[in-house]
Scaffold this active site. Sequence first.
Site, short mmCIF file in Angstrom:
data_model
loop_
_atom_site.label_atom_id
_atom_site.label_comp_id
_atom_site.label_asym_id
_atom_site.label_seq_id
_atom_site.Cartn_x
_atom_site.Cartn_y
_atom_site.Cartn_z
N GLU A 134 74.23 -46.48 -23.71
CA GLU A 134 73.60 -45.25 -23.21
C GLU A 134 73.50 -45.40 -21.70
O GLU A 134 74.03 -46.36 -21.14
CB GLU A 134 72.23 -45.06 -23.84
CG GLU A 134 71.29 -46.22 -23.57
CD GLU A 134 69.82 -45.90 -23.85
OE1 GLU A 134 69.48 -44.72 -24.11
OE2 GLU A 134 69.03 -46.84 -23.79
N HIS A 181 75.22 -44.17 -11.29
CA HIS A 181 73.87 -44.52 -10.86
C HIS A 181 73.84 -45.63 -9.83
O HIS A 181 74.70 -46.52 -9.83
CB HIS A 181 73.04 -44.98 -12.07
CG HIS A 181 72.74 -43.89 -13.03
ND1 HIS A 181 71.70 -43.01 -12.85
CD2 HIS A 181 73.35 -43.54 -14.19
CE1 HIS A 181 71.69 -42.15 -13.85
NE2 HIS A 181 72.66 -42.44 -14.69
N ARG A 235 73.99 -39.59 -27.14
CA ARG A 235 74.11 -40.96 -26.66
C ARG A 235 73.72 -41.91 -27.77
O ARG A 235 72.89 -41.59 -28.61
CB ARG A 235 73.15 -41.29 -25.50
CG ARG A 235 73.14 -40.44 -24.31
CD ARG A 235 72.24 -39.27 -24.46
NE ARG A 235 71.18 -39.22 -23.50
CZ ARG A 235 70.31 -38.23 -23.44
NH1 ARG A 235 70.40 -37.25 -24.30
NH2 ARG A 235 69.36 -38.24 -22.56
N CYS A 260 92.48 -17.20 -19.86
CA CYS A 260 93.56 -18.19 -19.95
C CYS A 260 93.83 -18.66 -21.37
O CYS A 260 94.91 -19.16 -21.66
CB CYS A 260 93.23 -19.40 -19.09
SG CYS A 260 91.70 -20.22 -19.59
N THR A 310 80.69 -39.38 -26.48
CA THR A 310 79.67 -39.29 -25.44
C THR A 310 80.30 -39.07 -24.07
O THR A 310 79.73 -38.42 -23.21
CB THR A 310 78.83 -40.58 -25.41
OG1 THR A 310 78.38 -40.85 -26.73
CG2 THR A 310 77.64 -40.44 -24.48
#
Lengths: 417, 482, 124
Positions: free
Chosen positions: B335, B49, B310, B441, B40
């Site tokens: 999550e 957050h 998640r 690349c 994840t």
Amino acid sequence: MKKYDIVIIGGGPAGLAAAIEARKNGIEGVLVLERDRELGGILQQCIHNGFGLHIFKEELTGPEYAERFINELQELGIEYKLDTMVLEVTPGRLVKAINTEDGVLNLQAGAVVLAMGCRERTRGAILIPGGRPAGVLTAGTAQRFVNMEGYMVGKRVVILGSGDIGLIMARRMTLEGAEVLAVAELMPYSGGLTRNIVQCLEDYDIPLYLSHTITNIEGYDRLEAVTIAQVDEGYRPIPGTEKRYECDTLLLSVGLIPENELSRGAGVELHPLTGGPVVNESMETSVPGIFACGNVVHVHDLADWVTEESRRAGRSAARFVKAELAQGNGLVRTAAGLGIRYIVPQYIRPENVEKQVEIYMRVTNIYKNIRLVVRAGGTVIKEVKRLHVTPGEMETVKVAAKDLAGISELSVSVEEV
Amino acid sequence: MYDVAILGAGIVGTNIARELSRYSIKVVMLEAENDVSMGTTRANSAIVHAGYDTKPGSMKARYNVRGNQLYEDLCRELAVPYKCNGSLVVAFNDEEVATVKELYQRGLENGVPGLELLNREQTLALEPNLKETVQGALLAKSAGIVGPWELAIALAENAVQNGVELRCNARVTALEQIKGGIRVYMDERSIDARYVLNCAGIYADIVNNMIAEPTFELTPTRGEYNLFDKSVGDYVSHTIFGTPSKKGKGVVFLPTVHGNLMLGPNSEAVPGREMVETSPAGLEFLRDHAANTVKNMAFNMVITSFAGLRAKPKNGDFVIGETEVPGFINVAGIESPGLTAAPGIAEYVVKLMEKLEGGLEPNPNFNPRRRPPILFMELSDAEKAKLIAQDPRFGRIICRCENITEGEIVDIIHRSPGAISVDGVKRRARPGSGRCQGGFCGPRVMEILARELGKEITEIVKDRPGSFILTGPTKAVKEEQA
Amino acid sequence: MEAREMICIVCPMGCKLEVMRDKTSPTGYTVTGQKCSRGESYGVTEMVNPTRALTSTVKIKKGFLPRLPVRTNGAIPKGKIFQVMELLNTVEVEAPVAAAQVIIKDVLETGIDIIASRSMDSLI
């Protein structure tokens, strides 16, 4: 701060032709900066033939075509640096580059010629849904692996896109022992040269599915299968037409994008349809003294036209350095009329046209039995009959200098015979 | 016997490992994949957050706010890109305005600093590309963005540097209680540890059930994203959320620490733990959301799309704590706001280790700083020249889209954990993240990996061990027949 | 015999040809649609003995690159393409090589040589 009369960014067919022409027009201080390990650009991996029919009246392979120019450049003693990446070009024509030997190079150029070529459109940019396994690559990257490094990229291949790179790689992969299951093409016509449909697909019984696209990619670590579906007039997949192909390789030949990051940084105006700089009859961009030529201006199909265009740029850059290029107030704008997608150059300064100017264009669709009608200020000055025109094949028209006098717009349109 | 075995080297496992490396205890990280941050951690919104939308009193709320506080210092110590760009929750009607006011109150209750309610004019002044019909927004000044896998890799490097052992390709297949600890099986191999921390991401419930009561269930939930070219990276400057509904936080406009813009995620429960494919429906969903929130989103500037899973816990909150099995601790159901909460979670989990026999003696050699990655393009001309003179490989640009040099690539290959795959190089140094998506690349990166790792170029993989890129040299047929 | 339609592949123009059996013609066929005489020959050859130019690579030792591009210096019978490929796959040349250097003379008795498509220096 080292000074050069002309710094050319890119040592592929465009940069080579521009450099040679600049030298032949009396400029000593010419420097070519090339990021790869040798000169020749993309031609070194284009080992197929079809190059040089116009310029040399011979059919050459990419490397052979490149070598002609590389030899001439070296015989003329023109300076070049390999393994050198240009980081920045300023509007004042300062060029910053780096390489392992010189470290950081800061150069002041009398004129700059942008010849950086183009890059390939990616799977991400066309948003094919599905996983992100190994085995999905652009056709050009595969071509480099197969032809230069000498490695196979897969055994069971599906190709999306019937432009020349896709068609050439269909044949190349087959010759090197892979099974090419299908070529899918979004448009109702192929984007490549018709001869390539014959000698790359028909010769090897590789099916071509027009108006089809890839709608899913399966595989967690390595590609396992793709789904091909038919599309409608809006290019949307038609439900129920999906066919699943088990394969380990998906090659994408879905378009080339002129590589103009450096141009942006130099303040050069870009054209929304070509993706390259707006240029005038001298291949000069909107920034005085910065010229551009080759695929960086608009994507070409034939290296021969790249050479012609780039010679013009080199010649003009030389004239600019000698202060012989008229800056001009009488600008003629070229206008793409009905059926024409774009015209290069976008502007013409008649003062800089000696005998004639060659304009390049692409049509918007396949047309049969038409005339390309050239109008100078509204009056028809030329009509060229064509049995067959297609977006995949660039057209050129020569316009005489006398026809440019006193007009403000030169247009080309497609009209019925 | 190890003191602690951490199962999973994602953002949580590596955070904990680094915290534990402050002490003189024997720690091992066991990672199933061939590199860290492969779960994840490598496909998420990269948001730090503020913490107004978590349920007050929940673990999510507590660790979100605490984690947010720790982020700036952590990223500075580890030389990881982090930017405190602030976030907006935008409202387009009266109902949404009311919800936004509720979030504001909830934020205050959760102890979130720097919150402000904005009216329409103030919102448009901050973000002129929002649709004119916007009515207001909640501004959270403490919200930020980070490089999530860069952080996990940096944490792992720092942990290893400070004495933690990292084993990749070590998928846990069974767990067994033994005297004084737990035996962790990875097929035939095994290690013993006094404490086992289950940080196994979307597999955490499966791992838990190997030894403890099945007290929680995780639903793999897929989120899809679009990544846009840097030329539209400044389309918005704040992280912009739509007003949340029952489905979740909704689709977000995500400026990235590298100057790109992302859009996503949607949210869809999927039946498999390897289902990281993007879907036509998902991508259309993102497009529709964009159309409802901003003016003229430039979808022709998308350079790639991707999906992440998640681990959605059934009860809605993190599952962190001891189990009935002595020494087996779950750190699961991480999550959103998991990425933000991870440093706070690590702090808490380390406290649980205080019960270790012998306690937690400080590691006298602990160094909170790792050797910063070399960012060639950020150096001055003089510094660049000096570096090239020292090591000419810094004079060769490999990634033309992001201007990354061979020297930087060689450096990250030889770190611990170093890059061993093309995507591993991408995660650490960025070649392949730009507009050409590795077309230019790719061959060069493979050459460098092969050379530096002493492998054949045909052995170099894209990501996981089965993701071979080349099948063999051309003209190999004769050799097979011979 | 009905007219056979084909695209001429001699040059990128790709003229659409129509080839018909014609006992009165010296070649035995009439070709229409071509813009040049090469197209006319192509139309006939394609009916009688289709040939193709072949381009590929061969292994090269001590070269600047591990593969050298090569080509036929003419057209070989279409049916021999894969045989020639198999033969090319066994070849290994050594740098330096000059452009147009003959790699295989008269490959598989076609009268056509395989030549180097570029010069390639050796690695120092």
